[in-house]
Design a protein around this motif. Structure first.
Motif, short mmCIF file in Angstrom:
data_model
loop_
_atom_site.label_atom_id
_atom_site.label_comp_id
_atom_site.label_asym_id
_atom_site.label_seq_id
_atom_site.Cartn_x
_atom_site.Cartn_y
_atom_site.Cartn_z
N PHE A 147 -2.61 9.04 -8.99
CA PHE A 147 -3.73 8.51 -8.22
C PHE A 147 -4.69 7.74 -9.11
N GLU A 148 -4.80 8.16 -10.35
CA GLU A 148 -5.64 7.43 -11.30
C GLU A 148 -5.04 6.05 -11.57
N LYS A 149 -3.72 6.03 -11.68
CA LYS A 149 -3.01 4.75 -11.89
C LYS A 149 -3.23 3.82 -10.70
N LEU A 150 -3.11 4.37 -9.51
CA LEU A 150 -3.32 3.57 -8.30
C LEU A 150 -4.76 3.06 -8.21
N THR A 151 -5.71 3.89 -8.58
CA THR A 151 -7.12 3.49 -8.54
C THR A 151 -7.39 2.37 -9.53
N VAL A 152 -6.83 2.47 -10.72
CA VAL A 152 -7.02 1.43 -11.74
C VAL A 152 -6.38 0.13 -11.29
N MET A 153 -5.18 0.22 -10.70
CA MET A 153 -4.51 -1.00 -10.22
C MET A 153 -5.33 -1.66 -9.11
N THR A 154 -5.88 -0.87 -8.23
CA THR A 154 -6.68 -1.41 -7.13
C THR A 154 -7.95 -2.06 -7.66
N GLU A 155 -8.57 -1.43 -8.63
CA GLU A 155 -9.78 -2.01 -9.23
C GLU A 155 -9.46 -3.32 -9.94
N ASN A 156 -8.36 -3.36 -10.67
CA ASN A 156 -7.96 -4.60 -11.35
C ASN A 156 -7.69 -5.72 -10.35
N PHE A 157 -6.99 -5.37 -9.29
CA PHE A 157 -6.69 -6.37 -8.27
C PHE A 157 -7.97 -6.88 -7.62
N THR A 158 -8.87 -5.98 -7.30
CA THR A 158 -10.13 -6.37 -6.67
C THR A 158 -10.96 -7.25 -7.59
N GLU A 159 -11.02 -6.90 -8.87
CA GLU A 159 -11.79 -7.71 -9.82
C GLU A 159 -11.20 -9.10 -9.96
N LYS A 160 -9.89 -9.19 -10.07
CA LYS A 160 -9.25 -10.50 -10.27
C LYS A 160 -9.37 -11.37 -9.03
N THR A 161 -9.21 -10.79 -7.85
CA THR A 161 -9.36 -11.60 -6.64
C THR A 161 -10.80 -12.03 -6.44
N ALA A 162 -11.75 -11.15 -6.78
CA ALA A 162 -13.17 -11.53 -6.66
C ALA A 162 -13.50 -12.64 -7.65
N GLU A 163 -12.96 -12.54 -8.86
CA GLU A 163 -13.18 -13.59 -9.86
C GLU A 163 -12.56 -14.90 -9.41
N PHE A 164 -11.36 -14.84 -8.87
CA PHE A 164 -10.70 -16.04 -8.37
C PHE A 164 -11.51 -16.66 -7.22
N GLY A 165 -11.95 -15.83 -6.29
CA GLY A 165 -12.73 -16.34 -5.16
C GLY A 165 -14.04 -16.96 -5.61
N GLN A 166 -14.68 -16.35 -6.59
CA GLN A 166 -15.93 -16.90 -7.11
C GLN A 166 -15.68 -18.24 -7.79
N ASN A 167 -14.59 -18.36 -8.55
CA ASN A 167 -14.27 -19.63 -9.21
C ASN A 167 -14.00 -20.72 -8.18
N VAL A 168 -13.26 -20.40 -7.16
CA VAL A 168 -12.99 -21.39 -6.11
C VAL A 168 -14.28 -21.79 -5.42
N SER A 169 -15.12 -20.82 -5.10
CA SER A 169 -16.40 -21.11 -4.44
C SER A 169 -17.29 -21.99 -5.32
N ASP A 170 -17.34 -21.69 -6.61
CA ASP A 170 -18.14 -22.51 -7.52
C ASP A 170 -17.65 -23.94 -7.58
N GLU A 171 -16.33 -24.13 -7.65
CA GLU A 171 -15.77 -25.48 -7.72
C GLU A 171 -16.03 -26.25 -6.42
#
Length: 156
Positions: free
Chosen positions: A113-137
Motif C-alpha cells: 500500500f505504501e508503494k501504491l501511495t507513492v506511485m499515486t503521488e508521483n503520478f499526481t505530481e507529474k500530471t499537475a506539473e504537466f498541466g501547469q506547463n501547458v497552461s503557462d504556455e
C-alpha cells in the motif's frame, strides 16, 4: 339510370362529372366511391378534374443538396472521432515519455500500500506539473496578442 361504368370496369367521364355536380343518388355515389378506393387510374382522372392547376416542379434538385449534407456530416463525424482519438493518443504519449507511468521498484515488497501511495503521488505530481506547463504556455501565447490580433512585441 345512367351508365357510370365502361365495359372494362372503369368509370366513364359522365360518372366523374356527375360526381362533381353531386347528381348521382346515394347508392350510385357509394358504388363510384368504392371503385375510386381501389382503382388508381380512375382516381387519377378524378383528381385531375378536381384541380385544374399544373403541378409545380421544385426550383432546384433536392437530391444533390441532401447528398452533399450527408457527405459533409459524415466528414465531420469522421474528423471528430479521429481527432479525439489522436489527441488522446498524443496526451498518453506525452505522459508516458514524461515518466508519469514509471514504477519505482526500490520500495520494499512487504508494504504494497505504501508503494501504491507513492506511485499515486508521483503520478499526481507529474500530471499537475504537466498541466501547469501547458497552461503557462497557453497563457503566454494569448498574452502575446492584443485585441487587434497583432503581436505585442512587433514594432509598427
Amino acid at each position: 339510370m345512367k351508365e357510370y361504368f365502361n365495359e372494362d370496369g372503369h368509370l366513364t367521364d359522365i360518372a366523374l362529372y356527375d360526381l362533381l355536380d353531386e347528381l348521382p343518388d346515394e347508392l350510385e355515389r357509394l358504388e363510384i366511391a368504392e371503385h375510386l378506393s381501389f382503382c388508381d387510374h380512375c382516381t387519377e382522372r378524378y383528381t385531375a378534374l378536381l384541380c385544374d392547376d399544373a403541378l409545380l416542379s421544385s426550383p432546384e434538385p433536392l437530391k444533390t443538396n441532401v447528398l452533399q449534407r450527408i457527405r459533409q456530416r459524415a466528414r465531420v463525424i469522421f474528423l471528430n472521432r479521429y481527432v479525439a482519438a489522436g489527441a488522446a493518443a498524443c496526451f498518453t504519449m506525452i505522459l508516458w515519455t514524461s515518466g508519469a507511468f514509471r514504477v519505482d521498484m526500490q520500495i520494499s515488497d512487504d508494504r504494497p500500500f505504501e508503494k501504491l501511495t507513492v506511485m499515486t503521488e508521483n503520478f499526481t505530481e507529474k500530471t499537475a506539473e504537466f498541466g501547469q506547463n501547458v497552461s503557462d504556455e497557453i497563457n503566454k501565447f494569448f498574452t502575446s496578442f492584443d485585441l487587434k490580433g497583432v503581436l505585442n512585441h512587433e514594432k509598427k
